[in-house]
Design a protein around this motif. Structure first.
Motif, mmCIF file in Angstrom:
data_model
loop_
_atom_site.group_PDB
_atom_site.id
_atom_site.type_symbol
_atom_site.label_atom_id
_atom_site.label_comp_id
_atom_site.label_asym_id
_atom_site.label_seq_id
_atom_site.Cartn_x
_atom_site.Cartn_y
_atom_site.Cartn_z
ATOM 1 N N TYR A 62 0.440 -1.349 -0.064
ATOM 2 C CA TYR A 62 -0.045 0.092 0.445
ATOM 3 C C TYR A 62 0.839 1.288 0.054
ATOM 4 O O TYR A 62 0.642 2.010 -0.959
ATOM 5 N N ILE A 63 2.082 1.575 0.924
ATOM 6 C CA ILE A 63 2.846 2.681 1.011
ATOM 7 C C ILE A 63 3.808 2.780 -0.221
ATOM 8 O O ILE A 63 3.582 3.981 -0.771
ATOM 9 N N SER A 64 3.607 1.103 -0.701
ATOM 10 C CA SER A 64 5.096 2.456 -1.491
ATOM 11 C C SER A 64 4.660 2.549 -3.362
ATOM 12 O O SER A 64 5.281 2.908 -4.147
ATOM 13 N N GLU A 65 3.534 1.766 -3.179
ATOM 14 C CA GLU A 65 2.556 1.728 -4.877
ATOM 15 C C GLU A 65 1.984 2.238 -4.837
ATOM 16 O O GLU A 65 0.712 2.265 -5.892
ATOM 17 N N ILE A 66 0.106 1.797 -3.551
ATOM 18 C CA ILE A 66 -1.248 2.323 -4.000
ATOM 19 C C ILE A 66 -1.230 3.776 -3.029
ATOM 20 O O ILE A 66 -2.236 4.361 -3.419
ATOM 21 N N ALA A 67 -0.688 4.407 -1.871
ATOM 22 C CA ALA A 67 -1.360 4.898 -1.520
ATOM 23 C C ALA A 67 -0.477 6.520 -1.675
ATOM 24 O O ALA A 67 0.358 6.657 -2.792
ATOM 25 N N PRO A 68 -1.656 7.674 -1.720
ATOM 26 C CA PRO A 68 -1.399 8.987 -2.349
ATOM 27 C C PRO A 68 -0.336 9.735 -1.352
ATOM 28 O O PRO A 68 0.277 8.879 -0.363
ATOM 29 N N GLN A 69 0.558 10.355 -1.703
ATOM 30 C CA GLN A 69 1.631 11.209 -0.913
ATOM 31 C C GLN A 69 1.576 11.727 0.646
ATOM 32 O O GLN A 69 2.129 10.763 1.260
ATOM 33 N N ALA A 70 0.448 12.007 0.868
ATOM 34 C CA ALA A 70 0.262 12.159 1.952
ATOM 35 C C ALA A 70 0.245 11.340 3.424
ATOM 36 O O ALA A 70 0.609 10.806 4.275
ATOM 37 N N ILE A 71 -0.606 10.646 2.867
ATOM 38 C CA ILE A 71 -0.860 9.032 3.574
ATOM 39 C C ILE A 71 -0.368 8.234 3.784
ATOM 40 O O ILE A 71 0.786 7.143 4.601
ATOM 41 N N LYS A 72 0.893 8.463 2.648
ATOM 42 C CA LYS A 72 2.192 7.559 2.626
ATOM 43 C C LYS A 72 2.933 7.798 3.683
ATOM 44 O O LYS A 72 3.396 7.576 4.659
ATOM 45 N N GLU A 73 3.112 9.393 3.479
ATOM 46 C CA GLU A 73 3.891 9.508 4.663
ATOM 47 C C GLU A 73 3.507 9.903 6.313
ATOM 48 O O GLU A 73 4.337 9.076 6.848
ATOM 49 N N ILE A 74 2.501 9.590 6.198
ATOM 50 C CA ILE A 74 1.746 9.438 7.232
ATOM 51 C C ILE A 74 1.549 7.660 8.205
ATOM 52 O O ILE A 74 2.166 7.806 9.732
ATOM 53 N N LEU A 75 1.125 7.480 6.849
ATOM 54 C CA LEU A 75 1.947 4.840 7.518
ATOM 55 C C LEU A 75 3.137 5.145 7.647
ATOM 56 O O LEU A 75 3.589 4.317 8.744
ATOM 57 N N LYS A 76 3.922 5.754 7.285
ATOM 58 C CA LYS A 76 5.572 5.520 7.073
ATOM 59 C C LYS A 76 5.663 5.856 9.067
ATOM 60 O O LYS A 76 6.171 5.745 9.996
ATOM 61 N N SER A 77 5.262 6.830 8.766
ATOM 62 C CA SER A 77 4.729 7.836 10.959
ATOM 63 C C SER A 77 4.531 6.621 11.192
ATOM 64 O O SER A 77 5.207 6.114 13.109
ATOM 65 N N VAL A 78 3.359 6.672 11.050
ATOM 66 C CA VAL A 78 2.484 5.310 12.612
ATOM 67 C C VAL A 78 3.711 4.052 12.005
ATOM 68 O O VAL A 78 3.950 3.645 13.336
ATOM 69 N N ILE A 79 3.952 3.555 10.947
ATOM 70 C CA ILE A 79 5.338 2.316 11.368
ATOM 71 C C ILE A 79 6.370 2.496 12.224
ATOM 72 O O ILE A 79 7.208 1.808 13.147
ATOM 73 N N GLU A 80 7.209 3.842 12.237
ATOM 74 C CA GLU A 80 8.485 3.963 12.418
ATOM 75 C C GLU A 80 7.417 4.041 14.388
ATOM 76 O O GLU A 80 8.121 3.962 15.273
ATOM 77 N N LEU A 81 6.580 4.265 14.601
ATOM 78 C CA LEU A 81 6.155 4.921 16.320
ATOM 79 C C LEU A 81 5.876 4.078 16.432
ATOM 80 O O LEU A 81 6.183 3.127 17.571
ATOM 81 N N LEU A 82 5.211 2.510 15.706
ATOM 82 C CA LEU A 82 5.080 1.276 16.554
ATOM 83 C C LEU A 82 6.055 1.194 16.784
ATOM 84 O O LEU A 82 5.992 -0.342 17.776
ATOM 85 N N ALA A 83 7.429 0.790 16.224
ATOM 86 C CA ALA A 83 8.699 -0.036 16.190
ATOM 87 C C ALA A 83 9.025 0.783 17.035
ATOM 88 O O ALA A 83 9.784 0.178 17.927
ATOM 89 N N GLY A 84 9.008 2.325 17.615
ATOM 90 C CA GLY A 84 9.368 2.447 19.298
ATOM 91 C C GLY A 84 8.618 2.497 20.429
ATOM 92 O O GLY A 84 9.072 2.178 21.419
ATOM 93 N N LEU A 85 7.384 1.503 20.264
ATOM 94 C CA LEU A 85 6.522 1.621 21.373
ATOM 95 C C LEU A 85 7.698 0.807 22.228
ATOM 96 O O LEU A 85 8.473 -0.631 21.636
ATOM 97 N N PRO A 86 8.376 0.326 23.764
ATOM 98 C CA PRO A 86 9.053 0.109 24.135
ATOM 99 C C PRO A 86 7.967 -1.777 24.332
ATOM 100 O O PRO A 86 7.564 -1.734 24.458
#
Lengths: 252, 296, 295
Positions: C93-117
Motif C-alpha cells: 500500500y505504502i510503496s505502490e498505491i497510497a497517495p503521498q500524504a497518507i504514505k508519509e503518515i503511514l510511514k511515521s505510524v510504522i516507525e512509532l509502532l517500532a518505537g513502542l517499548p
C-alpha cells in the motif's frame, strides 16, 4: 629536458580493475599554455586529467604503470605524498561544487588547513576572487552561503578556491558543461587571463571551446592518444584522418 | 453468485478490475489495521494513564511499598542509563561508520565487519542482558550499576547508530570530498572539516531512533542495572538505579498489590511512552524538515 | 611525524573502532559460554535440548528445555502468520498505491509502532487483551499463545513492513512501465512483476521479523502465561526461552546449575537468532538485484 615543459608523461598505462583505460600515453604539457584534451565520451581524457593530481587514487581497484613527471619528479614514486601534489596542481570540476559554507570560508578553507602563510587571509581571499573575476559580484556578501550563488558564479568561486592555494597548474574537467552560454563565455575569458600565470589543462567536450581557448590540443580515442599538436594545426590540418573525422563531426 | 462469476469470466476486463478492487481493499485494510493498532494502544494508555499524572507523580519518589507516590527515581534512572548508552554508542558508532564509508575498500574484511554488525543488530535483548551480566557485572566486576547498564545498552544500540551514521555519511556528495582533496587538504581533515559537519544532522536524527530504543528496553537492564526499589538516588555510576521500563514490569507483575496500583502502572506506562515516542517523533520531524530543505 | 604517518595512524584507529561490533559479538559468545557451558557437565546436551521437563528448582532439578523451545517456536510461527500478510500488504500500500500524504503518515505510524517499548506492549497485552480473551472465549486465562502471538505480531510488523517497502521501492521503474505498456492492470503489475522482483527483499524482511520475535522477551514474559509444558491448543500458556531467562535469573543463585542452565538457554537463543540473521544476510546478498539491466 625542455625547460618550458612542466608535466611529462612516460608510457602511462592505467587500469580500472581488469580493463585498461589508457594505453601507452607519452606526452608533455608546456608551462603557461592552455592544453585541451578532446575526444568522445569514455576515451580516457578525464581519467588522464585525474592522474595528474592523483585523484584517481580515490577510486578502488585502479592501477597505473609508467611515470608522470611534474617538474622533473615522478609523482607516482613511492615517497611522494599525493596531498603535496594536489597543493601544487589545482582542480576545477565538471559541476560547480562549492562547500556549504560562506563564500569567504570556501576560499579560506584550503589555505587555512594546509598551513600556508595565512597572516593576511582577507587579502588572499580578495586576491583570489579578483583573479577569478568574481570579486565585484560578491564583495558585499562574503559571509553569505556560497550555495546561493548562480551556477556560473559558483564555478568561478571554485576556480578562485583553487587559485587561493597558489597552484602551478590548474586542471579543469569540463568546467563549463553544466553552465549557460553567458557563464561559459565568462569562464573562457577568465581562462585566457589565467594562462599568463598558470598552466592550464582542460578537458572539454566542446570542440569550438578547445579551438577558441587552447594553445595545444590532444585528441584521445579508446584510451589512446591519437594526435597531439598545436591547436591551430589540429583544427585546420590534422595529421591523422581519425582526428579530422572527429573534429568535423563524422563520429563522436 | 454462480451467474456473477460467469459474467465476470465472459467479460474479462471487468473480472480483472474486480480482482484489483478486491486486492486494493485488502491492502488498504491492512494499512488501516496497523494504524488502528497504534492508535488504539496509544488511546488506551492515554485515557487510563492521564489521571495518574501530576507534578508530584513526576517529581516525588514512591512511598508505601510503591503503592503510592511518584516515579521520580525511575525517570532519573532512565535518563542516566540513556545518556550513558549515548556516550558509549554514539562515538563508537560514528567512528565505525567513518571507517566503513570513508576508508574501507571493498573486500573480505569489510564484508565480515558488515555481517558482524548485522548479527549484533539481531542479538535478542535478553541475550544482551546475559552478556551484560556475565561480562560487565561479573567478569569486569562493575556490579549491577549504571555503568554496566549503560555499556550493555550502548552496545545494543551500536548497530542502529552505525547504520544511521553510514547512511548520513554516504549522503554527503562525493564532489565535496573531491573538492577538498583537490586543494591538497589531507583525507582526515577532509573528513573532519567537510564530511562530518555535513553528515552530523543526519547522524543525530538517525541515532535518535536508537536512543529511543535504549530508553525503552527492559531485558538488557534487568540483570545489569535496574533495581526493584532504591531508597536513595544514585550517587555514582557504580550504583543501581530504578528505571521506567523495569518499574512497569515490577508493578504489573510482582507488586504488593497489583490491582490497586493499576493507576500508577498506567501513569508510568504513559510517561515512558511519552518519553520514547516524543524522542522518535522529534527525529521524524527533523528528518522530514531536513529532506525538504536539502542544501545540495 | 610526517603527515602521511599521521594519516595512516588515523586510518588504523578508525579500523580498530569498526571492529568493535565483531569484538562485542565475540564477547557475547565468551560470556555466554563462560557462564553457561558448565551446565553440560551436569546434563547432557541431548537431555538439555530434548528433555521434556523444566523443573530447575525441584530436588533433584531437571533441565529439559524442549517445552521452552516449542513455546518459542509456536509463538514465533503464529506471530509470523499474523504479521506477514499485514506487514507486506501495508508495504505494498505504502510503496505502490497510497497517495503521498497518507504514505508519509503511514510511514511515521510504522516507525512509532517500532518505537513502542516492548514492556508497554506486554503491559497492554496483560491488562487489555488478556481479560478480553478470557471473557470472550471463556478461558481459564487470557495469558496464552494467541495473546502473545498477536502482541508479537505488532512488534514484527514494523520490521517486515519497512524492509519490504524498501525492497518494493527498489524495483526498477522500467519493469513497471513494461508491464503497463503490455496492458496489465495495476493489480497484475503488482502481483506478477513487482512482488516477484522484490521477493528476496521481502524474504529477508520476514526472516528479520522472525528473528526479532523469537528473541523478544518482555512480551512473552508478561503475556504468554509461563507454563513450561507442550501446549495442546493456542489457548494454552507457554514459556518461551527468553521468558524463562528473564523470569528466573533474578532467583537463580549465582553460578548454580539453574543459573548456568539459563545462560545455556541464552546460548541456544543466540545461535538460533544468529542463524536467522545469517540466512537473511545470505538471501539479501545472493539475490540482490544489481542495477536495472541485470537479473
Amino acid at each position: 629536458m625542455d625547460s618550458d615543459i612542466i608535466i611529462k608523461l612516460n608510457k602511462v598505462n592505467f587500469y580500472y580493475g581488469q580493463s585498461r583505460a589508457l594505453t601507452d600515453i607519452t606526452m608533455n604539457f608546456r608551462k603557461n599554455k592552455v592544453s585541451a584534451l578532446i575526444g568522445p565520451s569514455g576515451c580516457g581524457k578525464s581519467t588522464l586529467l585525474r592522474l595528474l593530481n592523483r585523484m584517481n587514487d580515490l577510486i578502488d581497484g585502479t592501477r597505473i604503470e609508467g611515470e608522470i613527471f611534474f617538474e622533473e619528479k615522478n609523482i607516482y614514486a613511492k615517497d611522494v605524498d599525493p596531498v603535496e601534489i594536489r597543493r601544487k596542481v589545482g582542480m576545477v570540476f565538471q559541476k560547480p561544487n562549492p562547500f556549504p559554507k560562506t563564500i569567504y570560508n570556501n576560499i579560506a578553507y584550503g589555505p587555512k588547513l594546509t598551513s600556508m602563510n595565512t597572516d593576511d587571509l582577507d587579502t588572499l581571499v580578495e586576491q583570489s576572487l579578483k583573479q577569478a573575476v568574481l570579486w565585484d559580484e560578491v564583495k558585499d556578501i562574503l559571509n553569505k552561503s556560497a550555495m546561493n550563488l548562480s551556477g556560473g558564479q559558483q564555478q568561478r568561486l571554485c576556480i578562485a578556491r583553487a587559485l587561493a592555494m597558489k597552484p602551478d597548474i590548474l586542471l579543469m574537467d569540463e568546467p563549463t558543461s553544466a553552465l549557460d552560454p553567458i557563464s561559459t563565455a565568462k569562464i573562457e575569458e577568465l581562462i585566457e587571463e589565467l594562462k599568463k600565470n598558470y598552466t592550464i589543462i582542460i578537458v572539454t567536450h566542446n570542440m569550438q571551446q578547445a579551438a577558441r581557448i587552447s594553445d595545444e590540443t590532444a585528441f584521445f580515442y579508446l584510451g589512446n592518444m591519437v594526435e597531439y599538436n598545436k591547436t591551430e594545426k589540429i583544427f585546420t590540418n590534422p595529421d591523422v584522418k581519425h582526428t579530422e573525422e572527429y573534429i568535423t563531426g563524422r563520429f563522436g | 453468485m454462480e451467474d456473477m462469476m460467469k459474467s465476470f469470466k465472459n467479460n474479462s476486463m471487468k473480472w480483472r478490475y474486480f480482482k484489483q478492487t478486491l486486492f486494493f481493499g485488502a491492502v488498504r485494510l491492512s494499512a488501516l489495521i496497523i494504524a488502528l493498532a497504534l492508535g488504539g494502544i496509544l488511546f488506551y494508555i492515554i485515557v487510563n494513564g492521564i489521571g495518574a499524572i501530576s507534578w508530584d507523580f513526576i517529581t516525588k519518589p514512591p512511598t508505601d511499598s510503591m503503592t503510592k507516590g511518584g516515579i521520580m527515581p525511575a525517570i532519573l534512572g532512565t535518563i542516566y542509563l540513556t545518556i550513558g548508552a549515548i556516550a558509549i554508542g554514539l562515538p563508537l558508532g560514528i567512528a565505525s561508520a567513518i571507517y566503513l564509508t570513508e576508508y574501507a575498500k571493498q573486500g573480505r574484511v569489510i564484508r565480515l565487519i558488515k555481517v558482524g554488525i548485522n548479527c549484533l543488530a539481531g542479538v535478542p535483548s535478553v541475550v544482551f542482558g546475559l552478556f551484560g551480566l556475565g561480562f560487565f557485572v561479573i567478569f569486569l566486576k562493575f556490579g549491577s550499576s549504571i555503568l554496566s547498564g549503560s555499556l550493555t545498552l550502548g552496545f545494543l544500540i551500536l548497530p542502529t547508530i552505525i547504520g544511521a551514521a553510514e547512511e548520513a555519511l554516504k549522503a554527503v556528495p562525493q564532489t565535496f570530498r573531491e573538492a577538498s582533496l583537490s586543494l591538497g587538504v589531507s583525507k582526515w581533515q577532509t573528513i573532519y572539516r567537510i564530511v562530518l559537519p555535513n553528515a552530523l544532522p543526519g547522524i543525530l536524527t538517525g541515532s535518535i531512533l536508537g536512543i529511543g530504543r535504549a530508553a525503552g528496553e527492559t531485558a538488557p537492564i534487568m540483570f545489569t542495572a535496574a533495581a526493584y526499589f532504591t531508597a536513595k538516588l544514585p550517587g555514582s555510576i557504580f550504583d543501581e538505579v530504578m528505571a521506567l521500563p523495569y518499574h512497569i514490569y515490577v508493578l504489573a507483575t510482582a507488586g504488593t498489590n497489583i490491582e490497586a496500583t493499576r493507576p500508577i502502572q498506567y501513569g508510568t506506562v504513559l510517561v515512558l511512552v511519552a518519553v520514547v515516542l516524543s524522542i522518535d517523533l522529534i527525529a521524524i520531524i527533523i528528518r522530514s524538515y531536513m529532506r525538504k530543505n536539502k542544501r545540495w | 611525524m610526517t603527515r602521511q604517518t599521521k594519516e595512516i595512524i588515523i586510518k588504523y584507529v578508525f579500523f580498530t573502532f569498526s571492529l568493535v561490533s565483531i569484538i562485542v559479538l565475540g564477547l557475547i559468545v565468551f560470556s555466554l559460554f563462560r557462564e553457561g557451558l558448565p551446565i553440560f557437565g551436569k546434563v547432557s546436551v541431548k537431555d538439555f535440548l530434548l528433555g521434556m521437563e523444566w523443573y530447575p528448582t525441584s530436588d533433584p532439578p531437571s533441565f529439559g528445555i524442549f517445552p521452552l523451545i516449542i513455546g518459542s517456536l509456536i509463538v514465533t510461527v503464529l506471530a509470523t502468520i499474523i504479521a506477514v500478510p499485514l506487514g507486506v500488504m501495508a508495504a505494498i500500500y505504502i510503496s505502490e498505491i497510497a497517495p503521498q500524504a497518507i504514505k508519509e503518515i503511514l510511514k511515521s505510524v510504522i516507525e512509532l509502532l517500532a518505537g513502542l517499548p516492548s514492556v508497554v506492549l506486554g503491559f497492554f497485552g496483560m491488562v487489555v487483551v488478556a481479560p478480553w480473551l478470557q471473557d470472550t472465549f471463556d478461558l481459564p486465562t487470557g495469558l496464552n499463545i494467541i495473546n502473545a502471538s498477536m502482541i508479537l505480531a505488532i512488534m514484527a510488523i514494523p520490521t517486515i513492513s519497512s524492509l519490504s517497502e524498501d525492497a518494493l521501492y527498489a524495483v526498477p521503474r522500467e519493469f513497471k512501465e513494461a508491464s503497463y505498456a503490455l496492458g496489465a492492470t495495476k493489480f497484475e503489475t503488482i502481483t506478477r512483476v513487482i512482488i516477484p522482483s522484490a521477493l528476496s527483499g521481502i524474504s529477508t524482511a520476514v526472516m528479520l521479523g522472525m528473528a526479532r520475535v523469537i528473541g523478544e522477551t518482555m512480551v512473552v514474559l508478561m503475556v504468554a502465561g509461563g507454563a513450561a509444558a507442550i501446549p495442546g491448543s493456542i489457548f494454552d500458556s507457554v514459556r518461551p526461552m527468553p521468558a524463562s531467562i528473564a523470569a528466573e535469573m533474578g532467583e537463580a543463585p549465582f553460578r548454580s546449575a539453574h543459573y548456568q542452565a539459563l545462560f545455556a538457554i541464552g546460548i541456544v537463543l543466540f545461535f538460533l537468532t544468529l542463524f536467522f540473521n545469517l540466512v537473511a544476510d545470505y538471501v539479501s546478498h545472493k539475490f540482490r538485484q544489481v542495477g536495472s539491466g541485470t537479473l
